[in-house]
Design an enzyme around this catalytic site. Structure first.
Site, short mmCIF file in Angstrom:
data_model
loop_
_atom_site.label_atom_id
_atom_site.label_comp_id
_atom_site.label_asym_id
_atom_site.label_seq_id
_atom_site.Cartn_x
_atom_site.Cartn_y
_atom_site.Cartn_z
NE ARG A 94 41.81 15.04 -50.67
CZ ARG A 94 42.00 15.94 -49.71
NH1 ARG A 94 40.98 16.33 -48.96
NH2 ARG A 94 43.18 16.47 -49.50
CG HIS A 127 40.21 9.82 -51.11
ND1 HIS A 127 39.44 9.85 -49.97
CD2 HIS A 127 39.40 10.16 -52.12
CE1 HIS A 127 38.22 10.20 -50.29
NE2 HIS A 127 38.16 10.40 -51.59
CG ASP A 171 32.45 10.64 -47.19
OD1 ASP A 171 32.91 9.49 -47.09
OD2 ASP A 171 33.17 11.66 -47.18
CE LYS A 194 32.30 14.63 -47.66
NZ LYS A 194 33.66 14.46 -47.14
CB SER A 225 41.80 18.10 -45.30
OG SER A 225 42.40 19.22 -45.82
N GLY A 227 38.78 19.51 -41.44
CA GLY A 227 38.04 19.07 -40.25
C GLY A 227 36.54 19.29 -40.39
#
Ligand code: R5P
Length: 307
Positions: A94, A127, A171, A194, A225, A227
């Site tokens: 990420r 990701h 998102d 998001k 992760s 949540g």
């Protein structure tokens, strides 16, 4: 005599590694990790094979990364010619840019470390955002970013689903997965907007609330992760009048106790792939991974390039 191919695993990946090894018809060994009282670790691998595959899903990654580097050193010294890392969940993807001055680009650092230690990386639904191709993360080695969406789509076809379902991603980054799954199932999809406020706090805005009113929603994301994203999206869907909300994710990184928060947010069920061992696991990835590793069984010794 060194074996042609073997699969070794970190202890946390033992169950999935064994299933993959059975499919490939090869033996498995568990890498032993001893933690000293001061936190340092000692790593002991099994006998190396010419091609040694290591299975290690990289949730809670810091100690595991170091264990992998140590295992790579031991295996190369014991005669492994080709080292393949199967990391269904690949950590640190990420942080692919310095979002604020002074931040390290951890994707680049982890990519470099693993490229030095392995000859091939196999992962699932990494990701990737600003870096679009997994091969940019791992310069100079083979790298495969598999998708769990065909496995999930097939499982949903087998169990059946409401044909009036809308697939929703929380998102813009989820659009790759939701559009893929929606295409496979012939369902409409939308990706919410998001805004992240903090590690556990996000705001979600649905672009077209009417599209989910009275409909069954399948909320799909690559990873969960804290949540916070899933719960906020479920609340937005409930506010828009969704009939039911069920969630499907590839990588379940959240503590199982977070399920209570999901239920309070109106999520009826959460299902994940076996990428990370978790009580929500519902979609097994061993067949997908074994198929991707099949070519390692025929890996040829490199020929001497001298005439
Ligand atoms: C971000 O773009 C990811 O796809 C996930 O939506 C996010 O990382 C989930 O994190 P959390 O569960 O902490 O909200």
């Amino acid at each position: 005599m060194i074996k042609p191919v073997v699969l070794q695993c970190l202890p946390s990946s033992a169950a999935e590694a064994r299933r993959i090894a059975v499919r490939l018809g090869i033996e498995t060994d568990e890498i032993a990790i001893h933690t000293f009282p001061d936190g340092e670790i000692r790593v002991a691998v099994g006998p190396a094979a010419s091609v040694t595959i290591i299975h290690a899903s990289l949730d809670w990654p810091n100690d595991k990364l170091l264990a992998l580097l140590f295992a790579s050193e031991a295996l190369r010294r014991s005669g492994a010619r080709r080292l393949v890392l199967v990391a269904p969940y690949l950590c640190y993807m990420r942080q692919d840019a310095a979002f604020r001055p002074g931040e390290a680009i951890s994707q680049r650092v982890v990519g470099g470390l693993l490229s030095d230690a392995f000859d091939r990386i196999v992962t699932i639904d990494a990701h990737l955002h600003r870096t679009t191709d997994i091969r940019e993360v791992f310069p100079g080695i083979d790298a495969d970013n598999l998708s769990a969406m065909p496995v999930i789509a097939e499982a949903l076809r087998m169990t059946g689903f409401d044909p009036a379902t809308v697939i929703v991603g929380p998102d813009s980054e989820s659009e790759a997965w939701v559009s893929d799954l929606a295409g496979r199932l012939g369902l409409p999809y939308l990706a919410a907007r998001k805004t992240r406020r903090g590690d556990r706090s996000v705001d979600i805005e649905l672009p077209d609330p009417d599209a989910v009113a009275g409909r069954s929603v399948l909320l799909v994301d690559d990873l969960v992760s804290s949540g916070g994203t899933l719960a906020a999206c479920a609340r937005a869907l409930a506010a828009a009048g969704a009939k039911t909300v069920d969630a499907i994710i590839t990588h379940a990184l959240f503590p199982p106790a977070t399920m209570d928060e999901f239920a309070r947010a109106g999520i009826r069920s959460v299902r994940s792939t076996s990428s990370v061992s978790h009580p929500t696991n519902a979609f097994a990835l061993d067949a997908l991974l074994a198929a991707a590793l099949q070519n390692e069984l025929g890996w040829a010794e490199p020929k001497d390039s001298n005439p």
